[in-house]
Design a protein around this motif. Structure first.
Motif, mmCIF file in Angstrom:
data_model
loop_
_atom_site.group_PDB
_atom_site.id
_atom_site.type_symbol
_atom_site.label_atom_id
_atom_site.label_comp_id
_atom_site.label_asym_id
_atom_site.label_seq_id
_atom_site.Cartn_x
_atom_site.Cartn_y
_atom_site.Cartn_z
ATOM 1 N N SER A 1 0.835 -1.201 0.000
ATOM 2 C CA SER A 1 0.000 0.000 0.000
ATOM 3 C C SER A 1 0.869 1.251 0.000
ATOM 4 O O SER A 1 0.414 2.320 -0.374
ATOM 5 C CB SER A 1 -0.956 -0.011 1.192
ATOM 6 N N ALA A 2 2.129 1.114 0.437
ATOM 7 C CA ALA A 2 3.083 2.233 0.405
ATOM 8 C C ALA A 2 4.484 1.659 0.243
ATOM 9 O O ALA A 2 4.802 0.601 0.777
ATOM 10 C CB ALA A 2 2.997 3.049 1.693
ATOM 11 N N GLU B 1 4.603 -0.867 3.287
ATOM 12 C CA GLU B 1 3.452 -1.128 4.142
ATOM 13 C C GLU B 1 2.524 -2.008 3.337
ATOM 14 O O GLU B 1 2.412 -1.859 2.118
ATOM 15 C CB GLU B 1 2.744 0.167 4.519
ATOM 16 N N ARG C 1 8.495 3.130 0.497
ATOM 17 C CA ARG C 1 9.352 4.262 0.855
ATOM 18 C C ARG C 1 10.811 3.876 0.629
ATOM 19 O O ARG C 1 11.241 2.779 0.966
ATOM 20 C CB ARG C 1 9.157 4.646 2.314
#
Length: 125
Positions: free
Chosen positions: A36-37, A67, A39
């Motif tokens: 979902s993310a 994530e 980084r």
């Protein structure tokens, strides 16, 4: 070599593919997870084989933080025949794993928001 060890999901970057897209693709291929993310990269490590290994490859490991949606751990599966098992691992259990490259200390200490780290040369035979 029939030894088994642990790796983070990863692989090559396709022509024209951005790193974040490659991370998402590799997680989908090797774990059936859609982050979902994404980084990072949050760290980099180099695997450089010793000179006596004529067919060794110099590999740059770009490490990202992801994530995943709730329930992703239960959905783990892989379409990659080389993957014989996979799991989300609690940071406290990292030292119990034969992880390649040996980035246990970095993973155990990492916290979201930490600055990028170059972990340098790493080789495990």
């Amino acid at each position: 070599d029939e030894r088994s060890y642990w790796l983070l999901p990863g692989g090559g970057v396709d022509a024209g593919e951005q790193l974040e897209d490659a991370v998402r693709r590799e997680f989908a291929e090797e774990g059936a997870i859609v982050p979902s993310a994404v980084r990072g990269p949050v760290a980099m490590a180099e695997t450089i084989p010793p000179p006596h290994l004529a067919h060794g490859r110099h590999i740059l490991h770009m490490i990202f933080a992801i994530e995943a949606e709730a329930g992703a751990a239960e959905a783990l599966r892989s379409s990659d025949d080389a993957v014989i098992g996979h799991a989300f691992v609690d940071q406290r259990r990292l030292r119990d794993l034969d992880l390649r490259p040996p980035i246990h200390d970095f993973l155990a200490a990492y916290r979201p928001g930490d600055a990028f780290v170059s972990l340098g040369r790493m080789w495990t035979s």
